[in-house]
Design an enzyme around this catalytic site. Structure first.
Site, PDB file in Angstrom:
ATOM      1  N   SER A  89      40.198  43.960  32.867  1.00  0.00           N
ATOM      2  CA  SER A  89      41.431  43.327  33.333  1.00  0.00           C
ATOM      3  C   SER A  89      41.252  41.838  33.577  1.00  0.00           C
ATOM      4  O   SER A  89      40.140  41.334  33.701  1.00  0.00           O
ATOM      5  CB  SER A  89      41.894  43.980  34.641  1.00  0.00           C
ATOM      6  OG  SER A  89      41.013  43.645  35.698  1.00  0.00           O
ATOM      7  N   HIS A  90      42.385  41.186  33.689  1.00  0.00           N
ATOM      8  CA  HIS A  90      42.446  39.834  34.227  1.00  0.00           C
ATOM      9  C   HIS A  90      42.236  39.976  35.740  1.00  0.00           C
ATOM     10  O   HIS A  90      42.925  40.772  36.390  1.00  0.00           O
ATOM     11  CB  HIS A  90      43.822  39.206  33.982  1.00  0.00           C
ATOM     12  CG  HIS A  90      44.124  38.950  32.552  1.00  0.00           C
ATOM     13  ND1 HIS A  90      44.603  39.923  31.699  1.00  0.00           N
ATOM     14  CD2 HIS A  90      44.021  37.814  31.816  1.00  0.00           C
ATOM     15  CE1 HIS A  90      44.798  39.395  30.503  1.00  0.00           C
ATOM     16  NE2 HIS A  90      44.451  38.133  30.545  1.00  0.00           N
ATOM     17  N   GLY A  91      41.308  39.247  36.304  1.00  0.00           N
ATOM     18  CA  GLY A  91      41.059  39.341  37.739  1.00  0.00           C
ATOM     19  C   GLY A  91      40.480  40.694  38.125  1.00  0.00           C
ATOM     20  O   GLY A  91      39.955  41.431  37.294  1.00  0.00           O
TER      21      GLY A  91
END
Length: 139
Positions: free
Chosen positions: A8-10
């Site tokens: 994921s992003h972050g």
């Protein structure tokens, strides 16, 4: 057993995996990879490659990615393209999808992907509350 790389992003990947363990219990062969603001595509690819390296060479690997077309998707899809015989990728990661993935990880990867696509969609619902007048009509 099918292995998973949750990407994921972050920190979303870490959070959704942690939540899945609370509900379903700890799982083997699950790695998380996060794409942080200060990283570039090369660092992300390195992290994905390292995650895959923790699995056995003959394991089928499914990447569960947050968003179609983002950097995590792009980097993971390049890895999958080099190993199409034993890797796959699905986007739209959500908690119902991940929990369901644990229950079907003994099946072939192509069957798991088709099943998880449906599970991910079914996991999206809305709460519909009845108004007082509608409730009275039902009684």
């Amino acid at each position: 057993m099918l292995a998973f790389v949750v990407v994921s992003h972050g920190d979303f990947a870490k959070g959704v995996v942690s939540s899945s363990y609370m509900i379903f219990g700890p799982q083997q062969k699950v790695q998380t990879v996060t794409f942080d603001l200060d990283e570039g595509p090369a660092e992300l690819t390195r992290k994905l490659t390292a995650a895959v390296a923790t699995f056995d060479d003959n394991d089928e690997v499914l990447f569960l990615v947050d968003l179609w077309g983002g950097s995590p998707f792009n980097a993971a899809s390049r890895i999958v393209a080099e190993h199409t015989n034993r890797m796959g990728l699905i986007t739209g990661l959500n908690l119902p999808m991940l929990i369901e993935a644990y229950t079907v990880r003994d099946k072939p990867i192509n069957e798991v992907i088709a099943h998880l696509e449906e599970t991910g969609k079914i996991g999206i619902k809305h709460l519909e509350l009845l108004k007082d007048s509608e409730e009275d009509e039902l009684l």
